[in-house]
Write an enzyme that holds these catalytic residues in place. Structure first.
Site, mmCIF file in Angstrom:
data_model
loop_
_atom_site.group_PDB
_atom_site.id
_atom_site.type_symbol
_atom_site.label_atom_id
_atom_site.label_comp_id
_atom_site.label_asym_id
_atom_site.label_seq_id
_atom_site.Cartn_x
_atom_site.Cartn_y
_atom_site.Cartn_z
ATOM 1 C CD GLN A 1 155.998 173.778 -43.072
ATOM 2 O OE1 GLN A 1 156.604 174.458 -42.240
ATOM 3 N NE2 GLN A 1 155.221 172.766 -42.723
ATOM 4 C CB VAL B 1 154.801 168.284 -41.399
ATOM 5 C CG1 VAL B 1 155.704 169.403 -41.906
ATOM 6 C CG2 VAL B 1 155.457 167.570 -40.233
ATOM 7 C CB ALA B 2 151.252 172.779 -42.773
ATOM 8 C CB SER C 1 153.354 175.871 -42.584
ATOM 9 O OG SER C 1 153.744 176.120 -41.237
ATOM 10 C CG HIS D 1 155.456 177.431 -38.018
ATOM 11 N ND1 HIS D 1 155.965 177.880 -36.816
ATOM 12 C CD2 HIS D 1 154.739 176.327 -37.727
ATOM 13 C CE1 HIS D 1 155.592 177.068 -35.836
ATOM 14 N NE2 HIS D 1 154.840 176.112 -36.368
ATOM 15 C CG ASP E 1 155.740 174.704 -33.233
ATOM 16 O OD1 ASP E 1 154.566 175.108 -33.323
ATOM 17 O OD2 ASP E 1 156.302 174.016 -34.106
ATOM 18 C CD GLU F 1 150.754 170.742 -34.609
ATOM 19 O OE1 GLU F 1 151.118 170.033 -35.545
ATOM 20 O OE2 GLU F 1 151.069 171.961 -34.517
ATOM 21 C CG HIS G 1 151.061 175.748 -33.887
ATOM 22 N ND1 HIS G 1 151.906 175.628 -34.974
ATOM 23 C CD2 HIS G 1 150.244 176.795 -34.168
ATOM 24 C CE1 HIS G 1 151.605 176.558 -35.871
ATOM 25 N NE2 HIS G 1 150.604 177.276 -35.405
#
Ligand SMILES: [Zn+2]
Length: 240
Positions: A118, A147-148, A153, A155, A162, A210, A213
């Site tokens: 990340q 983008v976190a 994030s 993720h 995604d 998004e 996502h």
């Protein structure tokens, strides 16, 4: 004869008065009972069961809530060199399988990310913005909505993926028009997934729209979020 008639009449009158008295005496309580019963009673509101906010699938990770340091992900391969947490693996595979059964071609383009990955994505984004003329400060604040920031994030949870259409893999708003996204937006909640960053909710989610996502939140939450047209932050706020 006349007297006899009078006697009968008197008896009839007495009986009648008793009858009337009895009648009114018995009717009155009935009336009140009927009134009580006829008061319209409101149908009880269906009470939504309060979800267990500590359930692992309901973890909230966003720019204001970083992933806990001790968070662990049980990685399992999800294809295309990506992994997800095993908690959402079966649901994800079922969803992708049913999507493919419709003749569509979904692709997992990003799953679990560790902090290092990340950080790399975040720094790459800033570098690209700086190269197009943004100051470092402006690039950082703008990058954070796309983008976190590392540690914030979704993720990192292993519960976010995604998903794109094999025939159009761009991570931009045009992704929304692909057959895969059209199917996912309509059906993902049936598998416990939500479109995590919907259009018009960026102020609440902290992330731009998004249409690729997806986040696993479990069947109950996904159904409620889909039905109410809300985002995860709004769903959780209902119970705080
Ligand atoms: Zn994502």
């Amino acid at each position: 004869m006349k007297r006899k008639l009078l006697q009968i009449g008197a008896v009839a009158l007495i009986l009648l008065s008793f009858t009337v008295f009895d009648f009114s005496d018995t009717v009155e309580p009935d009336d009140s009972a009927e009134n009580t019963l006829s008061v319209p009673t409101a149908a009880p509101e269906p009470v939504a069961a309060t979800p267990n906010l500590d359930a692992p699938e309901l973890i909230l990770v966003n720019r204001w809530n970083a992933i806990p340091d001790d968070y662990t992900v049980h990685e399992i391969a999800a294809g295309n060199n990506q992994t997800v947490d095993k908690l959402c693996y079966d649901a994800l595979m079922n969803m992708l399988g049913d999507c493919q059964a419709e003749g569509l071609e979904p692709l997992v383009c990003s799953g679990y990310r560790d902090l290092a990955l990340q950080t790399q994505l975040y720094e790459n984004k800033i570098a690209r913005l700086v190269s197009t003329g943004f100051s470092r400060g402006d690039a950082e604040s703008r990058a954070g909505t796309e983008v976190a920031y590392p540690g914030t994030s979704e993720h990192h949870t292993g519960l976010a993926v995604d998903l794109v259409d094999m025939n159009y893999q761009g991570l931009d708003e045009a992704q929304e028009q692909t057959a895969v996204q059209q199917w996912l937006m309509k059906n993902s909640w049936k598998y416990g997934f939500i479109l995590r960053y919907p259009n018009g909710k960026s102020d609440i989610t902290g992330i731009i729209y998004e249409p690729w996502h997806y986040r696993y939140v479990g069947l109950d939450a996904a159904g409620a979020i889909y039905e109410q047209g809300i985002c995860l932050e709004e769903y959780l706020a209902q119970y705080k």
